[in-house]
Write an enzyme that holds these catalytic residues in place. Sequence first.
Site, PDB file in Angstrom:
ATOM      1  N   ARG A 103       0.851  -1.186   0.000  1.00  0.00           N
ATOM      2  CA  ARG A 103       0.000   0.000   0.000  1.00  0.00           C
ATOM      3  C   ARG A 103       0.890   1.240   0.000  1.00  0.00           C
ATOM      4  O   ARG A 103       1.663   1.459   0.927  1.00  0.00           O
ATOM      5  CB  ARG A 103      -0.905  -0.005   1.241  1.00  0.00           C
ATOM      6  CG  ARG A 103      -1.697   1.262   1.390  1.00  0.00           C
ATOM      7  CD  ARG A 103      -2.649   1.282   2.591  1.00  0.00           C
ATOM      8  NE  ARG A 103      -3.270   2.592   2.591  1.00  0.00           N
ATOM      9  CZ  ARG A 103      -3.276   3.444   3.605  1.00  0.00           C
ATOM     10  NH1 ARG A 103      -2.750   3.105   4.774  1.00  0.00           N
ATOM     11  NH2 ARG A 103      -3.819   4.640   3.483  1.00  0.00           N
ATOM     12  N   HIS A 148      -2.893  10.921   0.625  1.00  0.00           N
ATOM     13  CA  HIS A 148      -2.334  10.717   1.963  1.00  0.00           C
ATOM     14  C   HIS A 148      -1.704  12.036   2.414  1.00  0.00           C
ATOM     15  O   HIS A 148      -0.491  12.131   2.600  1.00  0.00           O
ATOM     16  CB  HIS A 148      -1.335   9.555   1.957  1.00  0.00           C
ATOM     17  CG  HIS A 148      -1.093   8.940   3.304  1.00  0.00           C
ATOM     18  ND1 HIS A 148      -1.209   7.590   3.543  1.00  0.00           N
ATOM     19  CD2 HIS A 148      -0.754   9.504   4.491  1.00  0.00           C
ATOM     20  CE1 HIS A 148      -0.932   7.340   4.824  1.00  0.00           C
ATOM     21  NE2 HIS A 148      -0.655   8.481   5.415  1.00  0.00           N
ATOM     22  N   GLU A 193      -7.287   8.506   6.307  1.00  0.00           N
ATOM     23  CA  GLU A 193      -7.546   9.177   7.589  1.00  0.00           C
ATOM     24  C   GLU A 193      -8.070  10.597   7.436  1.00  0.00           C
ATOM     25  O   GLU A 193      -7.425  11.554   7.893  1.00  0.00           O
ATOM     26  CB  GLU A 193      -6.285   9.163   8.464  1.00  0.00           C
ATOM     27  CG  GLU A 193      -5.767   7.777   8.771  1.00  0.00           C
ATOM     28  CD  GLU A 193      -4.627   7.776   9.789  1.00  0.00           C
ATOM     29  OE1 GLU A 193      -4.228   8.857  10.257  1.00  0.00           O
ATOM     30  OE2 GLU A 193      -4.136   6.686  10.131  1.00  0.00           O
ATOM     31  N   ASN A 333      -7.370   2.053   9.945  1.00  0.00           N
ATOM     32  CA  ASN A 333      -6.064   2.278  10.569  1.00  0.00           C
ATOM     33  C   ASN A 333      -6.289   2.330  12.071  1.00  0.00           C
ATOM     34  O   ASN A 333      -7.068   3.160  12.560  1.00  0.00           O
ATOM     35  CB  ASN A 333      -5.451   3.604  10.114  1.00  0.00           C
ATOM     36  CG  ASN A 333      -5.007   3.571   8.663  1.00  0.00           C
ATOM     37  OD1 ASN A 333      -5.146   2.555   7.983  1.00  0.00           O
ATOM     38  ND2 ASN A 333      -4.481   4.685   8.187  1.00  0.00           N
ATOM     39  N   TYR A 335      -4.321   1.992  16.043  1.00  0.00           N
ATOM     40  CA  TYR A 335      -3.070   1.963  16.793  1.00  0.00           C
ATOM     41  C   TYR A 335      -3.257   1.772  18.298  1.00  0.00           C
ATOM     42  O   TYR A 335      -2.473   1.090  18.934  1.00  0.00           O
ATOM     43  CB  TYR A 335      -2.277   3.259  16.566  1.00  0.00           C
ATOM     44  CG  TYR A 335      -1.698   3.371  15.168  1.00  0.00           C
ATOM     45  CD1 TYR A 335      -0.422   2.895  14.886  1.00  0.00           C
ATOM     46  CD2 TYR A 335      -2.422   3.935  14.129  1.00  0.00           C
ATOM     47  CE1 TYR A 335       0.122   2.990  13.612  1.00  0.00           C
ATOM     48  CE2 TYR A 335      -1.887   4.030  12.841  1.00  0.00           C
ATOM     49  CZ  TYR A 335      -0.621   3.550  12.596  1.00  0.00           C
ATOM     50  OH  TYR A 335      -0.094   3.634  11.324  1.00  0.00           O
ATOM     51  N   GLU A 399      -3.548   0.006   8.207  1.00  0.00           N
ATOM     52  CA  GLU A 399      -2.371   0.408   9.001  1.00  0.00           C
ATOM     53  C   GLU A 399      -2.519  -0.114  10.417  1.00  0.00           C
ATOM     54  O   GLU A 399      -3.624  -0.111  10.975  1.00  0.00           O
ATOM     55  CB  GLU A 399      -2.213   1.939   9.110  1.00  0.00           C
ATOM     56  CG  GLU A 399      -1.666   2.616   7.891  1.00  0.00           C
ATOM     57  CD  GLU A 399      -1.504   4.124   8.089  1.00  0.00           C
ATOM     58  OE1 GLU A 399      -1.257   4.572   9.229  1.00  0.00           O
ATOM     59  OE2 GLU A 399      -1.648   4.843   7.088  1.00  0.00           O
TER      60      GLU A 399
END
Length: 496
Positions: A103, A148, A193, A333, A335, A399
């Site tokens: 990606r 991005h 995002e 994504n 985290y 991600e």
Amino acid sequence: MSPKFSMVGLVLVALSLTSAQNDSDFLYDYFPEDFEWGFATASYQIEGAWNVDGKGQNIWDEFTHRNVSPIVDGSSGDVACDSYNKYLEDVELLKNTGVNFYRFSLSWSRLLPDGTNRTVNQRGIDYYNKLINALIANGIEPMVTLYHWDLPLALQGVGGWTNETVVQHFENYARLAYSYFGDRVKQWITLNEPFVVCQLGHGDGVHAPGHTSPVEPYLCAHNILKSHASAYRLYERDFKESQGGQVGVTLDSGWYEPEDPNNPDHVEAAERAVLFKHGWYAFPIFFGDYPPVMRQLIDQKSEAEGLQESRLPEFDNYWSQQLNGSYDFLGLNHYTTELVVPENRTDPGYSGDQNTRTYQSAEWPESASSWLKVVPWGFRKIMNWIKNTYGNPTLYVTENGFSDTDAEGVNDQGRVDYYRDYTNNMLKAIKLDGCNIKKYTAWSLIDNFEWARGYTERFGAHFVDFNDPARMRTPKRSQGYLKQLFADNGFPPPKQ
Ligand SMILES: *[C@@H]1O[C@H](CO)[C@@H](O)[C@H](O)[C@H]1NC(C)=O
Ligand SMILES: *[C@@H]1O[C@H](CO)[C@@H](O)[C@H](O)[C@H]1NC(C)=O
Ligand SMILES: *[C@@H]1O[C@H](CO)[C@@H](O)[C@H](O)[C@H]1NC(C)=O
Ligand SMILES: *[C@@H]1O[C@H](CO)[C@@H](O)[C@H](O)[C@H]1NC(C)=O
Ligand SMILES: *[C@@H]1O[C@H](CO)[C@@H](O)[C@H](O)[C@H]1NC(C)=O
């Protein structure tokens, strides 16, 4: 409070009571046979070559070159990992790790220097053709993100994402990308995002273009959602039949856990937090409008502040229909996790509008990033929330990753532990909970320019020496771990 909102709230109460926050029960099992593994990067964070071969400037070029640098170490992506020149080395790293796909993102202003389709930069087209062809020659599928975060500077000059004319420019850019690369690229992500683009760029001001405003994030989100819908519908109309690819969007969301899961007010506040974070962008795409709780709270607060109209714009019927169902897959994504308590707030803007306060437990293991604590069970919970809220859509983890510093170098045991525990929770989400997850993407292939944190936080499975003009790449311990995980496609039981 809408009926839908209460219903989701009740489901959540049940979930929180039944699923223990205990991941010491490691699951030895395998991912489905068609599961795919990859790495992600982004153009501004790795390419460098900011002013060569006809590339136009973007908002991160301008942001990092300000006299008073907003970047913690005063650095920029001018050279970064020099992937513009070293892309064949990157392909080699990907091949050595045994990924199924890669990606990466296209630099809009490398292809269209002023952001509009008046001038196409052939040398930009050539660069991405060479990268895509090298990937395919090595059996690696390209997954391409159109945006991005590196908006062409000329478009920022007329308001960027807060000017509705950006929607047509984004559609034209998407058409160019589908036309030139769509014969070989079958996985498209319109935007990465959008929450971060709009809130960190236009609300908190820590990302380009560095605006601080309580209103701009909502306007940015509105135009970015229309841009996504336009690019999705364009592909559906003019390219899908001949090219046969898929188009989706990548949304970021942590997990929001009630501080006290037995307190209904806390449970409702945590639900509000995830609706403001993920629902802000996903509800229009799945249901054609913003979450009812956002409409109610933001309208009410805007009125109390004496504003002429609500900070949260409205979609007319045309845009509601364009947005509703505009996905072939959903990108996630993820985290970290935050704890949530309810709080009546009057500070205008995205944070105060939610009537919540969030924080992270001091007991959770740290990374090099202040916002990133290690909470593997939160990954399973956000995947279950997505399944329950949107009808179990096809989900690609686009991600997931962990940061450390120069000090760890290639001995990145913290990253190994993070990947093991997070991917094991993803396995539980698939095998035990029935979540429809098809791909996993580790962030990132190589250490790179970490936005406002410059080069002080490293996320790569390969170490990049930023003092070395050759930007030498060296595999870290985590590269070996991931290579084995990808090859095993799961976690073989330990030998007796
Ligand atoms: C977590 O689960 C393991 C095995 O299922 C169990 O032995 C342990 O007591 C649990 N820990 C907590 C804190 O609940
Ligand atoms: C640019 O986009 C417009 C649509 O807004 C289209 O009519 C025109 O043909 C495009 N020009 C080029 C050179 O592709
Ligand atoms: C929006 O962009 C157009 C050009 O695309 C420009 O003419 C207009 O002035 C801009 N509006 C604002 C408020 O900047
Ligand atoms: C969105 O699409 C679904 C399924 O086609 C439909 O049931 C729903 O009414 C639509 N929502 C809006 C706001 O049009
Ligand atoms: C917020 O205000 C409402 C209405 O005045 C009140 O019922 C509630 O207890 C308050 N919540 C908190 C967390 O202060």
